[in-house]
Design an enzyme around this catalytic site. Structure first.
Site, mmCIF file in Angstrom:
data_model
loop_
_atom_site.group_PDB
_atom_site.id
_atom_site.type_symbol
_atom_site.label_atom_id
_atom_site.label_comp_id
_atom_site.label_asym_id
_atom_site.label_seq_id
_atom_site.Cartn_x
_atom_site.Cartn_y
_atom_site.Cartn_z
ATOM 1 N N ARG A 63 15.928 -23.830 -13.168
ATOM 2 C CA ARG A 63 16.859 -23.605 -14.268
ATOM 3 C C ARG A 63 16.211 -22.826 -15.421
ATOM 4 O O ARG A 63 16.631 -22.932 -16.561
ATOM 5 C CB ARG A 63 17.436 -24.941 -14.733
ATOM 6 C CG ARG A 63 18.344 -25.537 -13.670
ATOM 7 C CD ARG A 63 19.089 -26.743 -14.121
ATOM 8 N NE ARG A 63 18.246 -27.891 -14.324
ATOM 9 C CZ ARG A 63 17.779 -28.680 -13.343
ATOM 10 N NH1 ARG A 63 18.059 -28.398 -12.078
ATOM 11 N NH2 ARG A 63 17.032 -29.717 -13.629
ATOM 12 N N GLU A 82 0.828 -1.209 0.000
ATOM 13 C CA GLU A 82 0.000 0.000 0.000
ATOM 14 C C GLU A 82 0.863 1.260 0.000
ATOM 15 O O GLU A 82 0.623 2.191 -0.783
ATOM 16 C CB GLU A 82 -0.927 0.032 1.229
ATOM 17 C CG GLU A 82 -1.998 -1.055 1.247
ATOM 18 C CD GLU A 82 -1.540 -2.356 1.892
ATOM 19 O OE1 GLU A 82 -0.324 -2.628 1.897
ATOM 20 O OE2 GLU A 82 -2.406 -3.115 2.382
ATOM 21 N N CYS A 123 -1.063 0.039 7.415
ATOM 22 C CA CYS A 123 -1.322 0.459 6.034
ATOM 23 C C CYS A 123 -2.727 1.044 5.903
ATOM 24 O O CYS A 123 -2.974 1.889 5.044
ATOM 25 C CB CYS A 123 -1.167 -0.726 5.083
ATOM 26 S SG CYS A 123 0.541 -1.223 4.946
ATOM 27 N N CYS A 183 -3.171 -3.887 6.641
ATOM 28 C CA CYS A 183 -2.859 -4.201 8.043
ATOM 29 C C CYS A 183 -3.316 -3.073 8.957
ATOM 30 O O CYS A 183 -3.395 -1.910 8.573
ATOM 31 C CB CYS A 183 -1.378 -4.528 8.216
ATOM 32 S SG CYS A 183 -0.271 -3.153 7.934
ATOM 33 N N VAL A 213 8.168 -41.091 0.186
ATOM 34 C CA VAL A 213 7.955 -39.785 0.829
ATOM 35 C C VAL A 213 6.583 -39.221 0.439
ATOM 36 O O VAL A 213 5.854 -38.681 1.283
ATOM 37 C CB VAL A 213 9.114 -38.824 0.467
ATOM 38 C CG1 VAL A 213 8.735 -37.385 0.725
ATOM 39 C CG2 VAL A 213 10.352 -39.195 1.270
HETATM 40 N N1 LIG Z 1 8.500 -39.322 -11.377
HETATM 41 C C1 LIG Z 1 8.637 -38.527 -10.336
HETATM 42 O O1 LIG Z 1 7.926 -37.525 -10.213
HETATM 43 C C2 LIG Z 1 9.681 -38.840 -9.298
HETATM 44 C C3 LIG Z 1 10.015 -37.856 -8.350
HETATM 45 C C4 LIG Z 1 10.972 -38.166 -7.400
HETATM 46 C C5 LIG Z 1 11.551 -39.430 -7.379
HETATM 47 N N2 LIG Z 1 11.212 -40.350 -8.306
HETATM 48 C C6 LIG Z 1 11.803 -41.699 -8.289
HETATM 49 O O2 LIG Z 1 11.463 -42.298 -7.052
HETATM 50 C C7 LIG Z 1 12.444 -43.260 -6.719
HETATM 51 C C8 LIG Z 1 12.763 -43.173 -5.238
HETATM 52 O O3 LIG Z 1 11.567 -43.346 -4.497
HETATM 53 P P1 LIG Z 1 11.543 -44.196 -3.172
HETATM 54 O O4 LIG Z 1 10.136 -44.400 -2.802
HETATM 55 O O5 LIG Z 1 12.412 -45.388 -3.362
HETATM 56 O O6 LIG Z 1 12.305 -43.295 -2.108
HETATM 57 P P2 LIG Z 1 12.149 -41.787 -1.576
HETATM 58 O O7 LIG Z 1 10.737 -41.506 -1.269
HETATM 59 O O8 LIG Z 1 12.887 -40.870 -2.471
HETATM 60 O O9 LIG Z 1 13.008 -41.875 -0.233
HETATM 61 C C9 LIG Z 1 12.581 -42.703 0.805
HETATM 62 C C10 LIG Z 1 13.562 -42.628 1.949
HETATM 63 O O10 LIG Z 1 13.491 -41.353 2.548
HETATM 64 C C11 LIG Z 1 13.778 -41.467 3.938
HETATM 65 N N3 LIG Z 1 12.713 -40.880 4.748
HETATM 66 C C12 LIG Z 1 12.916 -40.075 5.807
HETATM 67 N N4 LIG Z 1 11.774 -39.746 6.383
HETATM 68 C C13 LIG Z 1 10.793 -40.348 5.700
HETATM 69 C C14 LIG Z 1 9.391 -40.369 5.860
HETATM 70 N N5 LIG Z 1 8.767 -39.704 6.840
HETATM 71 N N6 LIG Z 1 8.679 -41.109 5.007
HETATM 72 C C15 LIG Z 1 9.276 -41.778 4.000
HETATM 73 N N7 LIG Z 1 10.619 -41.801 3.807
HETATM 74 C C16 LIG Z 1 11.379 -41.077 4.650
HETATM 75 C C17 LIG Z 1 13.875 -42.953 4.248
HETATM 76 O O11 LIG Z 1 15.250 -43.272 4.303
HETATM 77 P P3 LIG Z 1 15.984 -43.222 5.759
HETATM 78 O O12 LIG Z 1 15.206 -44.126 6.628
HETATM 79 O O13 LIG Z 1 17.358 -43.631 5.465
HETATM 80 O O14 LIG Z 1 15.907 -41.809 6.193
HETATM 81 C C18 LIG Z 1 13.235 -43.615 3.048
HETATM 82 O O15 LIG Z 1 13.764 -44.887 2.778
HETATM 83 C C19 LIG Z 1 13.637 -42.982 -7.606
HETATM 84 O O16 LIG Z 1 13.750 -44.004 -8.565
HETATM 85 C C20 LIG Z 1 13.312 -41.687 -8.296
HETATM 86 O O17 LIG Z 1 13.810 -41.656 -9.617
HETATM 87 C C21 LIG Z 1 10.286 -40.075 -9.265
#
Ligand SMILES: NC(=O)c1ccc[n+]([C@@H]2O[C@H](COP(=O)([O-])OP(=O)(O)OC[C@H]3O[C@@H](n4cnc5c(N)ncnc54)[C@H](OP(=O)(O)O)[C@@H]3O)[C@@H](O)[C@H]2O)c1
Length: 368
Positions: free
Chosen positions: A215, A60, A92, A83, A308
């Protein structure tokens, strides 16, 4: 005076303007103000303001300063209720009254208890005509980080995944498997440019060795903080992430203590450590998000992998899902995605669909 089509056009312009500083205004939302008044019988924009990088000054006062003497008698289009409290700058709402603004058109009410409704009251007490809730859904979308932080004391979380035609996200041991067109990748880098943090699991970091930076030419400095969920500190100090940690911040969410050798190596490489609690499956996610919120983080992209993504979904910590679907299949040996357009967790509704080259992108938002 009723809200006109012109009012909506000006508000749409103001909301678009907020995207310029999204992710760069610290703990403040990126807010815009546009001042419009009649000049020789024509409506003219006489002042524009945007929350400055770092969060101050507010939109503002910037707009009022740009308009100078022309501010008096103008209509102010504001994307958030002005605000009403004395922080490091005066309210503001007072600045708009003092500048002689005659009408304020606002998109959203501030959920902050120090402001909510009080900003409008100052304006009305000062003799300003006030219109509220103009294009509120669009403004709330642009401000999702701030609103989620205020409501839930955690950042807004977008889960982004790229799926092959047969619902796979990669192939174990194959590193980064190309799934989507470069056009989709550019679009997803725009999300990186406007987000505070991008998070991945350690398996993705080990398999793909990604850099996770933005990038897009000219927007490299808008790269988000890169965060790895890595209880055991398995991230190699010579990984792309650790090697670039001095240029673009890297946070490692871990349970390892500072006297751990890898802890020392990664810290020396420039990585920051976030001491986390753990559950049997990994880092305790609600507590981690709360800690990030305490550091002023308002938006997080979770970019996988499967484990994850699943963990964030199961914890109910995903607000928006962006699925990119590529044209090719990966095959039987692929890693299955935890969700697909056909298998969407309960509570999510499709809000958008778009084509980027050969790819589809579907967006889903959590319904209230
Ligand atoms: N197409 C896509 O959009 C995309 C995107 C990303 C990845 N990917 C592919 O996904 C594959 C990897 O996936 P992933 O499922 O094997 O592994 P991930 O989800 O990348 O990693 C899992 C690891 O993260 C750690 N972690 C820590 N806190 C966690 C939590 N709260 N919940 C889950 N994991 C936790 C654990 O290891 P610790 O216990 O050692 O901490 C777990 O083994 C790769 O091949 C990659 O190329 C694809």
């Amino acid at each position: 005076m009723a809200v006109s089509e012109f009012d909506r056009r000006m508000m749409a312009a103001a909301i678009r303007y907020t995207y310029r500083h999204l992710g760069r205004t610290g703990t403040n939302p990126s807010v815009a103000t546009i001042l419009v008044r009649d000049v020789d019988g024509m409506p003219v924009i006489v002042g524009r303001g945007l929350t400055a990088i770092g969060g101050r000054p507010h939109a503002e006062t910037e707009a009022i300063e740009e308009a100078g003497d022309l501010a008096a008698g103008s209509t102010a289009y504001v994307t958030l209720e002005p605000c009403a409290h004395h922080g490091s700058t005066p309210p503001c709402a007072d600045a708009l009254v003092s500048a002689g603004i005659s009408r304020v058109v606002a998109a959203t009410t501030d959920p902050d208890g120090r402001v909510s409704g009080l900003g409008y009251k100052i304006l009305e007490d000062g003799g300003i005509e006030v219109e509220t809730d103009v294009l509120a859904p669009a403004a709330m979308k642009a401000m999702a980080g701030y609103l989620t932080q205020r409501r839930f004391a955690r950042p807004h979380v977008t889960l982004k995944l790229a799926l092959s035609q047969d619902g796979k996200i990669g192939r174990k041991g194959s590193g980064q498997v190309p799934i989507t067109d470069p056009l989709s990748n550019h679009v997803s880098h725009l999300l990186r440019a406007t987000s505070d943090v991008i998070a991945i699991g350690i398996n993705t970091a080990l398999e793909d060795d990604p850099s996770l930076t933005c990038r897009l030419p000219g927007l490299e400095n808008r790269s988000p903080i890169r965060l790895v969920l890595d209880r055991e500190l398995r991230l190699p100090p010579d990984s792309a992430l650790a090697r670039s940690a001095r240029d673009y911040p890297v946070i490692i969410a871990t349970t390892k203590p500072p006297d751990d050798e890898r802890y020392r190596q990664l810290t020396q490489a420039g990585c920051q450590m976030l001491a986390c609690e753990e559950t049997e499956n990994g880092i305790a996610l609600p507590e981690m998000l709360e800690d990030l919120c305490g550091k002023g983080i308002m938006t997080v992209i979770v970019e996988g992998g499967a484990a994850v993504a699943q963990a964030f979904l199961e914890a109910g910590l995903v607000d928006r899902i962006r699925l990119y679907i590529g044209p090719e299949a990966i095959g039987e040996d692929g890693i299955a995605a935890p969700l697909s357009p056909e298998i969407m967790p309960a509570g999510f509704v499709k809000t958008a669909a778009a084509r980027f080259g050969p790819d589809w992108r579907f967006e889903y938002e959590r319904s209230e």
